[in-house]
Design a protein around this motif. Structure first.
Motif, PDB file in Angstrom:
ATOM      1  N   GLY A 211       0.845  -1.189   0.000  1.00  0.00           N
ATOM      2  CA  GLY A 211       0.000   0.000   0.000  1.00  0.00           C
ATOM      3  C   GLY A 211       0.879   1.237   0.000  1.00  0.00           C
ATOM      4  O   GLY A 211       1.663   1.453   0.930  1.00  0.00           O
ATOM      5  N   GLU A 212       0.781   2.050  -1.062  1.00  0.00           N
ATOM      6  CA  GLU A 212       1.596   3.266  -1.156  1.00  0.00           C
ATOM      7  C   GLU A 212       0.798   4.445  -0.621  1.00  0.00           C
ATOM      8  O   GLU A 212      -0.419   4.512  -0.776  1.00  0.00           O
ATOM      9  CB  GLU A 212       1.997   3.539  -2.613  1.00  0.00           C
ATOM     10  N   LEU A 213       1.502   5.400   0.001  1.00  0.00           N
ATOM     11  CA  LEU A 213       0.794   6.524   0.591  1.00  0.00           C
ATOM     12  C   LEU A 213       1.592   7.810   0.460  1.00  0.00           C
ATOM     13  O   LEU A 213       2.811   7.804   0.330  1.00  0.00           O
ATOM     14  CB  LEU A 213       0.458   6.233   2.055  1.00  0.00           C
ATOM     15  N   VAL A 214       0.853   8.908   0.478  1.00  0.00           N
ATOM     16  CA  VAL A 214       1.445  10.248   0.453  1.00  0.00           C
ATOM     17  C   VAL A 214       1.019  10.954   1.731  1.00  0.00           C
ATOM     18  O   VAL A 214      -0.166  10.963   2.072  1.00  0.00           O
ATOM     19  CB  VAL A 214       0.966  11.047  -0.777  1.00  0.00           C
TER      20      VAL A 214
ATOM     21  N   GLU B 125       0.084  14.316   8.090  1.00  0.00           N
ATOM     22  CA  GLU B 125      -1.276  13.873   7.786  1.00  0.00           C
ATOM     23  C   GLU B 125      -1.269  12.991   6.537  1.00  0.00           C
ATOM     24  O   GLU B 125      -0.592  13.287   5.557  1.00  0.00           O
ATOM     25  CB  GLU B 125      -2.204  15.068   7.538  1.00  0.00           C
ATOM     26  N   LEU B 126      -2.027  11.890   6.583  1.00  0.00           N
ATOM     27  CA  LEU B 126      -2.183  11.030   5.411  1.00  0.00           C
ATOM     28  C   LEU B 126      -3.065  11.747   4.387  1.00  0.00           C
ATOM     29  O   LEU B 126      -4.223  12.059   4.671  1.00  0.00           O
ATOM     30  CB  LEU B 126      -2.835   9.690   5.811  1.00  0.00           C
ATOM     31  N   LEU B 127      -2.498  11.999   3.208  1.00  0.00           N
ATOM     32  CA  LEU B 127      -3.227  12.743   2.172  1.00  0.00           C
ATOM     33  C   LEU B 127      -3.813  11.825   1.105  1.00  0.00           C
ATOM     34  O   LEU B 127      -4.849  12.130   0.522  1.00  0.00           O
ATOM     35  CB  LEU B 127      -2.289  13.760   1.507  1.00  0.00           C
ATOM     36  N   HIS B 128      -3.116  10.713   0.833  1.00  0.00           N
ATOM     37  CA  HIS B 128      -3.568   9.821  -0.245  1.00  0.00           C
ATOM     38  C   HIS B 128      -3.083   8.408   0.064  1.00  0.00           C
ATOM     39  O   HIS B 128      -1.964   8.216   0.519  1.00  0.00           O
ATOM     40  CB  HIS B 128      -2.983  10.294  -1.579  1.00  0.00           C
ATOM     41  N   TYR B 129      -3.958   7.416  -0.163  1.00  0.00           N
ATOM     42  CA  TYR B 129      -3.584   6.013   0.078  1.00  0.00           C
ATOM     43  C   TYR B 129      -4.127   5.152  -1.049  1.00  0.00           C
ATOM     44  O   TYR B 129      -5.298   5.252  -1.408  1.00  0.00           O
ATOM     45  CB  TYR B 129      -4.164   5.507   1.414  1.00  0.00           C
TER      46      TYR B 129
ATOM     47  N   LEU C  73     -10.587   7.793   4.022  1.00  0.00           N
ATOM     48  CA  LEU C  73     -10.356   8.764   5.090  1.00  0.00           C
ATOM     49  C   LEU C  73      -9.116   9.630   4.857  1.00  0.00           C
ATOM     50  O   LEU C  73      -8.881  10.582   5.601  1.00  0.00           O
ATOM     51  CB  LEU C  73     -10.234   8.050   6.442  1.00  0.00           C
ATOM     52  N   ALA C  74      -8.307   9.260   3.826  1.00  0.00           N
ATOM     53  CA  ALA C  74      -7.103  10.053   3.543  1.00  0.00           C
ATOM     54  C   ALA C  74      -7.498  11.478   3.171  1.00  0.00           C
ATOM     55  O   ALA C  74      -8.483  11.706   2.472  1.00  0.00           O
ATOM     56  CB  ALA C  74      -6.320   9.405   2.409  1.00  0.00           C
TER      57      ALA C  74
ATOM     58  N   GLN D 287      -7.956  12.874   9.566  1.00  0.00           N
ATOM     59  CA  GLN D 287      -8.300  11.781  10.492  1.00  0.00           C
ATOM     60  C   GLN D 287      -7.121  10.836  10.722  1.00  0.00           C
ATOM     61  O   GLN D 287      -7.001  10.244  11.787  1.00  0.00           O
ATOM     62  CB  GLN D 287      -9.476  10.963   9.917  1.00  0.00           C
ATOM     63  N   LEU D 288      -6.287  10.689   9.697  1.00  0.00           N
ATOM     64  CA  LEU D 288      -5.212   9.697   9.746  1.00  0.00           C
ATOM     65  C   LEU D 288      -3.855  10.363   9.558  1.00  0.00           C
ATOM     66  O   LEU D 288      -3.708  11.298   8.765  1.00  0.00           O
ATOM     67  CB  LEU D 288      -5.419   8.637   8.660  1.00  0.00           C
TER      68      LEU D 288
END
Length: 415
Positions: free
Chosen positions: A158-161, A168-172, A243-244, A248-249
């Motif tokens: 799972g890649e994330l930005v 803050e998690l912006l994109h997942y 929720l990204a 919240q994350l």
């Protein structure tokens, strides 16, 4: 920081027999969570990491193994760590978020302020107290442990930005086809109890959608399998992605080691990572020796106290020897896991291999592999009760249980 009265619970997802087929032939004998890495069951490493969480109340294991398969271990580890450990058996797979939600009443019975969620088949240093401190500062619903990997390998996970300043998690996105980020999800989380509301929202939306949709005749035939889908909620696609970007994350990045334990090859690599970690966390578990009164030891080596090792043997690095093993004179062991009741006779060599329970390796035999942990035949695996006769060479091969080899083999799977 939270008040000292706040209780924290930890949940470890252990999976079950419908998974772990890539772990054969080792999972034919033992539930994968109990397979020993660095001399300790795989699940022991995340459990002992949870012990360091401040105000830990309970540890729950969730999976769909039969209770009898894990009950002895659960009882022993509860007594050893002086922390209640409970196994909760799912009636069917609910997904990582669905499994958590399924047992929400038990998880919340002591009204914990925070819930850790870990995957059993993850190997890392588990910086849980540091994660908890960061999570409290962020003030969100959840914090995800992340790590930087090579751009080539990122797409397997799972890649994330995340925001470089606030975290803050912006994109997942789970296993994307095109490159998104070199930061990946480690499968270790901390949540507030609000996570249950988020999971309930997904289940409710699905149920409403299912009720509204008129089934075609084909769908009606398959409705028995479809009915489970409202209960099956995945943490990554169904919770993290939506929720990204909603404050919240958040993410907490580890600079330490991290691997996924999907195959026997990776279990050998991870055993070595845990052995090296013992140098810092549990040096008493490692042995030393100079080849006079005891065997010559190089690098990180674990030997169970009940194992018998000849003083002329040379062992290490990255070797784990389990209970009641017998290692003969002149034996050379490098990068291997030797399981219970194995006998390795004089002058045999074992390199980049896992030797199954009650197996026997003859004199002057060689069991070896290339040591490519990601390749299917990159390490040699002998299942339970395999006999390799004298002067036989086994290279890059997998041997299923209860076989006798009197001829040398290379790059074979022996059924």
């Amino acid at each position: 920081m939270g008040s000292s009265e706040e209780k924290v619970v930890a949940v470890i997802m252990v999976g079950g027999p419908t998974k772990g087929t890539r772990f054969r032939p080792l999972s034919l004998n033992i539930p994968k969570p109990l397979f020993p890495l660095a001399g300790q069951p795989m699940v022991h490493h995340p459990i002992s990491a949870c012990k360091k969480i401040p105000n830990l109340g309970q540890i729950f294991l969730i999976g769909f193994y039969e209770e009898r398969e894990l009950s002895l271990y659960v009882s022993a580890i509860s007594n050893e760590l002086k922390v209640p450990v409970r196994y909760l058996k799912e009636d069917r797979p609910h997904g990582s978020a669905g499994g958590l939600y399924n047992f929400r009443d038990l998880i919340m019975e002591d009204s914990p302020s925070h819930i850790f969620l870990l995957n059993c088949d993850v190997c890392c240093s588990f910086p849980l107290p540091e994660m908890l401190e960061a999570h409290r500062k962020y003030g969100g619903m959840g914090t995800i442990l992340v790590i930087k990997v090579s751009a080539e390998s990122a797409s397997q996970f799972g890649e994330l930005v995340a925001d470089p300043v606030t975290n803050e998690l912006l994109h997942y996105t789970e296993k994307p086809e095109t490159f998104v980020s070199d930061r990946i999800n480690c499968g270790v989380y901390i949540f507030t109890p609000d996570i249950f509301n988020a999971i309930e929202d997904v289940s409710s939306q699905r149920k409403d959608g299912a009720d509204l949709r008129r089934l075609s005749s084909f769908e009606a035939l398959h409705s028995a399998t479809r009915s489970a889908s409202t209960h099956f909620v995945r943490l990554d696609q169904d919770i993290l992605s939506p929720l990204a970007g909603k404050k919240q994350l958040y993410t907490y990045e580890t600079m330490d080691f991290w691997e996924q334990i999907k195959t026997p090859g990776m279990s050998l690599k991870c055993s070595g990572l845990y052995l090296s970690q013992f140098r810092v966390t549990s040096p008493h578990l490692l042995v030393s020796g100079d080849g006079t009164k005891s065997a010559s030891i190089s690098g990180d080596v674990y030997i169970h106290p009940s194992a018998k090792v000849h003083p002329s043997a040379k062992i290490g690095p990255n070797v784990s020897i389990s209970a009641n093993a017998r290692i003969g004179a002149g034996v050379r062991l490098i990068s291997c896991i030797i399981l219970d009741n194995v006998e390795i006779k004089e002058n045999a060599v074992v390199m980049h291999a896992i030797i199954g329970w009650k197996s026997s390796i003859g004199k002057w035999s060689r069991i070896q592999a290339s040591g490519n942990y990601n390749s299917k035949l990159g390490i040699t695996i002998l299942g339970e009760d395999v006999t390799v006769e004298d002067e036989v060479v086994v290279i890059n091969s997998i041997v299923l249980p209860h076989k006798t080899l009197n001829l040398s083999v290379q790059e074979e799977i022996i059924l």
